[in-house]
Design a protein around this motif. Structure first.
Motif, PDB file in Angstrom:
ATOM      1  N   HIS A 410      92.421   5.840 -39.056  1.00 29.50           N
ATOM      2  CA  HIS A 410      91.314   5.267 -39.837  1.00 29.50           C
ATOM      3  C   HIS A 410      90.219   4.820 -38.879  1.00 29.50           C
ATOM      4  O   HIS A 410      90.517   4.259 -37.837  1.00 29.50           O
ATOM      5  CB  HIS A 410      91.802   4.075 -40.660  1.00 29.50           C
ATOM      6  N   ASN A 411      88.968   5.080 -39.255  1.00 29.29           N
ATOM      7  CA  ASN A 411      87.882   4.659 -38.366  1.00 29.29           C
ATOM      8  C   ASN A 411      87.464   3.225 -38.674  1.00 29.29           C
ATOM      9  O   ASN A 411      88.073   2.560 -39.505  1.00 29.29           O
ATOM     10  CB  ASN A 411      86.712   5.649 -38.396  1.00 29.29           C
ATOM     11  N   ARG A 412      86.404   2.775 -38.014  1.00 29.18           N
ATOM     12  CA  ARG A 412      86.049   1.361 -38.138  1.00 29.18           C
ATOM     13  C   ARG A 412      85.729   0.967 -39.576  1.00 29.18           C
ATOM     14  O   ARG A 412      85.964  -0.161 -39.980  1.00 29.18           O
ATOM     15  CB  ARG A 412      84.884   1.025 -37.198  1.00 29.18           C
ATOM     16  N   GLY A 414      87.289   2.065 -42.032  1.00 29.55           N
ATOM     17  CA  GLY A 414      88.525   2.140 -42.815  1.00 29.55           C
ATOM     18  C   GLY A 414      88.743   3.481 -43.493  1.00 29.55           C
ATOM     19  O   GLY A 414      89.633   3.621 -44.328  1.00 29.55           O
ATOM     20  N   PHE A 415      87.948   4.494 -43.138  1.00 28.24           N
ATOM     21  CA  PHE A 415      88.105   5.811 -43.768  1.00 28.24           C
ATOM     22  C   PHE A 415      88.764   6.805 -42.817  1.00 28.24           C
ATOM     23  O   PHE A 415      88.794   6.591 -41.605  1.00 28.24           O
ATOM     24  CB  PHE A 415      86.742   6.346 -44.200  1.00 28.24           C
ATOM     25  N   CYS A 416      89.270   7.902 -43.389  1.00 26.99           N
ATOM     26  CA  CYS A 416      89.850   8.964 -42.566  1.00 26.99           C
ATOM     27  C   CYS A 416      88.728   9.834 -42.008  1.00 26.99           C
ATOM     28  O   CYS A 416      87.640   9.875 -42.559  1.00 26.99           O
ATOM     29  CB  CYS A 416      90.777   9.832 -43.401  1.00 26.99           C
ATOM     30  N   VAL A 455      89.985   7.696 -49.292  1.00 28.41           N
ATOM     31  CA  VAL A 455      90.132   8.482 -48.073  1.00 28.41           C
ATOM     32  C   VAL A 455      88.790   8.650 -47.343  1.00 28.41           C
ATOM     33  O   VAL A 455      88.663   8.282 -46.176  1.00 28.41           O
ATOM     34  CB  VAL A 455      90.749   9.866 -48.377  1.00 28.41           C
ATOM     35  N   PHE A 456      87.805   9.194 -48.049  1.00 25.26           N
ATOM     36  CA  PHE A 456      86.484   9.362 -47.424  1.00 25.26           C
ATOM     37  C   PHE A 456      85.443   8.438 -48.038  1.00 25.26           C
ATOM     38  O   PHE A 456      84.481   8.052 -47.392  1.00 25.26           O
ATOM     39  CB  PHE A 456      86.002  10.808 -47.540  1.00 25.26           C
ATOM     40  N   VAL A 457      85.622   8.131 -49.315  1.00 22.53           N
ATOM     41  CA  VAL A 457      84.744   7.162 -49.988  1.00 22.53           C
ATOM     42  C   VAL A 457      85.631   6.303 -50.887  1.00 22.53           C
ATOM     43  O   VAL A 457      86.754   6.703 -51.208  1.00 22.53           O
ATOM     44  CB  VAL A 457      83.662   7.852 -50.869  1.00 22.53           C
TER      45      VAL A 457
HETATM   46  C1  LIG Z   1      84.266   6.805 -41.076  1.00 18.92           C
HETATM   47  O1  LIG Z   1      84.615   7.990 -41.778  1.00 18.92           O
HETATM   48  C2  LIG Z   1      83.797   8.247 -42.904  1.00 18.92           C
HETATM   49  C3  LIG Z   1      84.390   9.423 -43.660  1.00 18.92           C
HETATM   50  O2  LIG Z   1      84.845  10.452 -42.814  1.00 18.92           O
HETATM   51  C4  LIG Z   1      82.381   8.502 -42.427  1.00 18.92           C
HETATM   52  O3  LIG Z   1      81.558   8.778 -43.550  1.00 18.92           O
HETATM   53  C5  LIG Z   1      81.868   7.272 -41.684  1.00 18.92           C
HETATM   54  O4  LIG Z   1      80.619   7.539 -41.145  1.00 18.92           O
HETATM   55  C6  LIG Z   1      82.833   6.891 -40.566  1.00 18.92           C
HETATM   56  N1  LIG Z   1      82.430   5.586 -40.031  1.00 18.92           N
HETATM   57  C7  LIG Z   1      82.382   5.300 -38.723  1.00 18.92           C
HETATM   58  C8  LIG Z   1      81.994   3.929 -38.355  1.00 18.92           C
HETATM   59  O5  LIG Z   1      82.636   6.145 -37.878  1.00 18.92           O
END
Ligand SMILES: *[C@@H]1O[C@H](CO)[C@@H](O)[C@H](O)[C@H]1NC(C)=O
Ligand SMILES: *[C@@H]1O[C@H](CO)[C@@H](O)[C@H](O)[C@H]1NC(C)=O
Ligand SMILES: *[C@@H]1O[C@H](CO)[C@@H](O)[C@H](O)[C@H]1NC(C)=O
Length: 622
Positions: A410-412, A414-416, A455-457
């Motif tokens: 998960h990125n910052r 919280g999404f994949c 997951v993505f939104v």
């Molecule tokens: C996290 O992932 C989402 C979906 O893949 C993306 O839209 C978003 O920009 C990402 N956020 C960061 C902080 O990288």
């Protein structure tokens, strides 16, 4: 000045040629992809029509149509005997009448089937379906407690058992009787108490059809089968198979170009979706003939193919490897296509070399899943193919996965995050109106566990396939690994939790962590268990051997045992498997005690260097 016609004609021709060359160079698969996708779309339109008209033409309805159209055409060939469409039509009508007369089952009930491959498997399946019942297929390798668990999950009140599985029945009969389950055996007489016989009653039953209203289906989403899968977590569960999934699977051979004059070889067990939904369903869809085998035999394969003029066969990877291990090369046959999964690239090439140009088409898709990939081009090493059109129909994504902690990254926010082309990621498939996920019988919780949300939104929902895959620049998809609590061995899914639970009954084992390890040259993974001993107990190889023999089907018995002092846990208190899997079963690399399941000595014996090397070299059969 006007050019003479010949000049501009040749200019146009040259231009076209250049275009064609460009297309060949940059989009070499364009036409084949287009033909394939247009077939899928045609099939999809048919299903869409059922939705509009609220009248589904089910696989059984298709069968009834084919039986009226081609009554004397062989439908199933089994042990040299041929059963026509009409034979199966009449016999399945008789089955329906027996159950109806006895008042044994009603529309909407579930009937469980514990049968090996034989024509009556299909007759009973179609027979009770005519009464509007759902059918649950039980795995014939599963026994006692696990079998009762499976039977219990699908809510069946009736069990039909094949004549060759009475031993299995005897073990669970007292429990079934306690629950007032009505038990039938496919025999003319039976000495077990309180068990009904089917075959004697069939002879007296009429063969006229039950009115079609009895089985009428108005929605594609109506469940019609339960097929057991290990999912990726916990005990085996009953995946709900709706008419939508049955019909999609039945279109498999057709999408690959199958025709009514094809003869399809089915050596896989019917309780799995590959043989029943794709194999039998696909044969019905085409109005073709299938050669059903009780069990696969490598030495009988080519003689059978020649004798019955087989043109298409179903496989799993192991099966093709067994064929390649046979001494003879074989090019005198009419087989032009194989459909299945789990074929490794080396075996694939060897298969072509030994047996000629047979197009091997991998199908990827889990029994309960809502996504499917098909490698219609037969490209070596790929399980499927995707292109612009495919992506319009199927919404899937590959996301970054952390193997060490066993979870998606998960990125910052919280999404994949999606992986880039060529990189390996976890396959997720979007759940929506077109690709619904129907889950497991009787458990909302288990169903929810297979889904990932946000997951993505915020608010999106994906089905977690549990498979790590990669997609290359050309759109070929290849399978890399399976995550979570299951692995595949000998074509069956092994649920690690179930094996661990079985091991933990043994008095000297305190805790068991079960996982699969790679064995060179073999498909799937072999079972291995890391165990913690109870204090003041010692390892007893003979006792453990007897225990796994009695409690687990052959494919899920751990081949290797590793005795540990402590067990590593993840941050969320799950047992860590990653490092254990990486370590494998090499005694030179592991200092802890290792044992090997030795069938000749009927004991778990120390895994020595020499045992290890004979396994790796393939001298020791597993
Ligand atoms: C996290 O992932 C989402 C979906 O893949 C993306 O839209 C978003 O920009 C990402 N956020 C960061 C902080 O990288
Ligand atoms: C089974 O049937 C008997 C007699 O009909 C009844 O007394 C009993 O309660 C039933 N048991 C179950 C578990 O349904
Ligand atoms: C197989 O094909 C050959 C030649 O086409 C034919 O003579 C033979 O009868 C066929 N066998 C079966 C079992 O259909």
């Amino acid at each position: 000045m006007l050019l003479p016609p010949l000049v501009w004609l040749s200019a146009v021709a040259a231009g076209l040629l250049a275009l064609l060359l460009l297309q060949k160079l940059f989009f070499p698969y364009f036409w084949k992809d287009l033909v394939f996708i247009s077939r899928l779309l045609r099939y999809g339109l048919r299903l869409e029509l059922y939705k509009r008209r609220s009248r589904v033409v089910t696989v059984l309805d298709r069968f009834v149509q084919q039986a009226a159209r081609l009554p004397s055409k062989p439908f199933i060939v089994y042990e040299g005997k041929s059963y026509t469409y009409e034979d199966v039509e009449e016999r399945s009508n008789r089955v329906a009448h027996v159950f109806q007369r006895r008042g044994a089952v009603r529309r909407g009930d579930t009937v469980a089937l514990l049968m090996s491959n034989e024509p009556d498997f299909v007759c009973v399946w179609f027979g009770v379906s005519r009464l509007g019942c759902s059918v649950a297929f039980l795995n014939t390798n599963v026994r006692s407690r696990s079998l009762l668990h499976c039977f219990g999950c699908c809510g069946a009140r009736t069990l039909v058992v094949g004549a060759d599985l009475l031993d299995t029945l005897e073990e669970i009969l007292p429990s079934l009787k306690e629950d007032n389950i009505s038990v039938w055996v496919v025999k003319t007489e039976c000495s077990l108490p309180g068990v009904e016989t089917l075959l004697d009653k069939l002879q007296q039953a009429p063969d006229v059809p039950i009115p079609a209203e009895q089985r009428a289906v108005t929605s594609l989403r109506t469940p019609n089968l339960y097929i057991f899968t290990s999912g990726t977590t916990g005990l085996p569960k009953a995946a709900i198979i709706t008419h939508l999934q049955s019909l999609k699977a039945a279109g498999g051979f057709w999408a690959y170009g199958g025709r009514s004059d094809d003869v399809i070889y089915i050596p896989l067990p019917l309780y799995h979706s590959a043989a029943s939904l794709v194999g039998i369903g696909g044969t019905v869809e085409l109005g073709a003939t299938c050669v059903l085998k009780k069990k696969f035999s490598a030495s009988q394969f080519w003689p059978d193919c020649r004798r019955f003029n087989v043109t298409i066969f179903q496989y799993i990877g192991e099966l093709c490897r067994y064929l390649c291990n046979q001494p003879e090369n074989e090019k005198d046959h009419k087989v032009h296509m194989g459909v299945g999964n789990g074929l490794r690239p080396e075996v694939w090439k060897e298969f072509h070399r030994r047996f000629g140009e047979v197009r091997l088409c991998e199908i990827y898709g889990s029994t309960e899943g809502n996504i499917c990939f098909m490698n219609h081009l037969g490209k070596i090493g790929a399980v499927g193919r995707t292109d612009f059109f495919y992506k319009l129909i199927f919404k899937y994504d590959l996301v970054k996965y952390d193997k060490e902690n066993d979870e998606p990254v998960h990125n910052r926010s919280g999404f994949c995050e999606r992986v880039s082309k060529g990189e390996t990621g976890l396959l997720l498939s979007k759940v929506n109106e077109q690709s619904p996920f129907f889950g497991y019988a009787g458990s909302k919780q288990l169903t929810e566990k297979k889904l990932l949300r946000d997951v993505f939104v915020k608010g999106d929902v994906y089905f977690n396939t549990g498979d790590l895959m990669a997609e290359d620049m050309e759109g070929f998809i290849s399978f890399k690994d399976r995550i979570g609590d299951t692995f595949r061995w000998k074509g069956e899914n092994v649920a690690t939790t179930e094996v661990a639970e079985a091991l933990e009954i043994v008095d000297f084992i305190q805790e068991a962590n079960v996982y699969g390890v790679e064995v060179p040259g073999r498909e799937g993974r072999a079972g291995m268990a890391a165990i913690i001993m109870r204090p003041d107990h010692s390892f007893e190889g003979k006792k453990l051997f007897q225990h796994v023999l009695n409690h687990l089907p052959a494919y899920s018995r751990p081949l290797f045992i590793r005795v540990q002092e402590t067990m590593e846990m993840t941050g969320t208190y799950k047992q860590k498997k990653f490092r254990l899997v990486e370590n494998g079963f090499n005694p030179l690399a592991i200092s802890e005690a290792l044992y090997f399941l030795d069938y000749t000595g009927k004991c778990y014996v120390p895994l020595t260097d020499s045992v290890y090397s004979s396994i790796v070299s393939g001298r020791l059969k597993l």
